[in-house]
Design a protein around this motif. Sequence first.
Motif, PDB file in Angstrom:
ATOM      1  N   HIS A 141     -33.545 -14.121 -40.896  1.00 24.31           N
ATOM      2  CA  HIS A 141     -32.697 -13.526 -39.867  1.00 24.31           C
ATOM      3  C   HIS A 141     -32.841 -12.007 -39.890  1.00 24.31           C
ATOM      4  O   HIS A 141     -32.973 -11.371 -38.838  1.00 24.31           O
ATOM      5  N   LEU A 142     -32.835 -11.423 -41.075  1.00 21.97           N
ATOM      6  CA  LEU A 142     -32.981  -9.969 -41.198  1.00 21.97           C
ATOM      7  C   LEU A 142     -34.378  -9.510 -40.781  1.00 21.97           C
ATOM      8  O   LEU A 142     -34.532  -8.493 -40.100  1.00 21.97           O
ATOM      9  N   GLY A 191     -36.395 -11.034 -38.695  1.00 19.86           N
ATOM     10  CA  GLY A 191     -36.490 -11.176 -37.241  1.00 19.86           C
ATOM     11  C   GLY A 191     -35.688 -10.129 -36.499  1.00 19.86           C
ATOM     12  O   GLY A 191     -36.140  -9.587 -35.489  1.00 19.86           O
ATOM     13  N   LEU A 192     -34.501  -9.811 -37.010  1.00 20.16           N
ATOM     14  CA  LEU A 192     -33.655  -8.815 -36.350  1.00 20.16           C
ATOM     15  C   LEU A 192     -34.308  -7.441 -36.375  1.00 20.16           C
ATOM     16  O   LEU A 192     -34.263  -6.699 -35.379  1.00 20.16           O
ATOM     17  N   GLU A 246     -36.901  -7.481 -33.738  1.00 19.55           N
ATOM     18  CA  GLU A 246     -36.277  -7.444 -32.415  1.00 19.55           C
ATOM     19  C   GLU A 246     -35.823  -6.034 -32.054  1.00 19.55           C
ATOM     20  O   GLU A 246     -36.024  -5.580 -30.922  1.00 19.55           O
ATOM     21  N   GLY A 286     -31.669 -12.918 -34.367  1.00 19.91           N
ATOM     22  CA  GLY A 286     -32.321 -13.191 -35.638  1.00 19.91           C
ATOM     23  C   GLY A 286     -32.406 -14.671 -35.958  1.00 19.91           C
ATOM     24  O   GLY A 286     -33.294 -15.113 -36.692  1.00 19.91           O
ATOM     25  N   TYR A 337     -35.722 -16.525 -35.220  1.00 20.29           N
ATOM     26  CA  TYR A 337     -36.720 -16.501 -36.285  1.00 20.29           C
ATOM     27  C   TYR A 337     -36.267 -17.365 -37.459  1.00 20.29           C
ATOM     28  O   TYR A 337     -37.078 -18.057 -38.081  1.00 20.29           O
TER      29      TYR A 337
END
Length: 261
Positions: free
Chosen positions: A76-77, A79-80, A83, A110, A113
């Motif tokens: 998540h991190l 992907g964020l 982004e 996130g 991902y």
Amino acid sequence: MQLKAVVQLLHFGYHQAMSCIFPVAIFGTLALTSVIEIPYVPRYDVILLILLGVQYLMYRSGLETLDEIKVICVFHLIGLALELYKVWMGSWSYPNSGYTKLLGVPLYSGFMYASVASFMCQIWRRLRMDMTGWPGLVPSALLGGAIYFNFFTHHFIPDFRWWLTALVFIVFRKTIIIYRVREATYRMPLALAFVIVGFFIWTAENIATFLGAWKYPDQHDAWRLVSFSKISSWFLLVIISVIIVAQLKHVKAGRAASKEE
């Protein structure tokens, strides 16, 4: 023989479907929030709250383990961060408002991902996967890092994705996935698995953009098919997820072996 093949296929399909619970939850949430509005609560915030609830329920029900939740949080991190950069560069946008937007990026993004990591963790456990010919920590980590940073650097220096793709086939040329369905054991080249998963994620991306999860510059006036070139991007992103998940599995297996000694 045909009946056995059908039974094997059904079991394989069942485990694939169970491994896709979180990605399906994401698409279901996108579809639901595209037709139902909650007064005074922006759509992006509703999506985030629902997906957090899904993750909590999956953990509490045992569908995901604590280790898998940790991997999902890492993705998540990752992907964020990507982004935030891509939206800043104008690669795509999130045009709707939301309280949980950071620099134009909704925090739920996130999870798009993280869903890849969720699938990888689930299918690894359910099909009792293993690998032979793994290149090791240093080559795989360097390649994964180069792939990730290329998503950032190709905006101002040449795009090396095709060189990196060729390098993937070289580095993982001897790597074979071993997976098990009931009592049978199957094998597949890891590079082929990258291509297959990358294609299905590209298909999912088309569904997500159709449901308004985000928009590419050429989709603001009307939805259109996402460029086929994006398959290569997802192919490379899948590699990062496999490298991280596989390396964590190797580390965990090594610790378990040392405890037994």
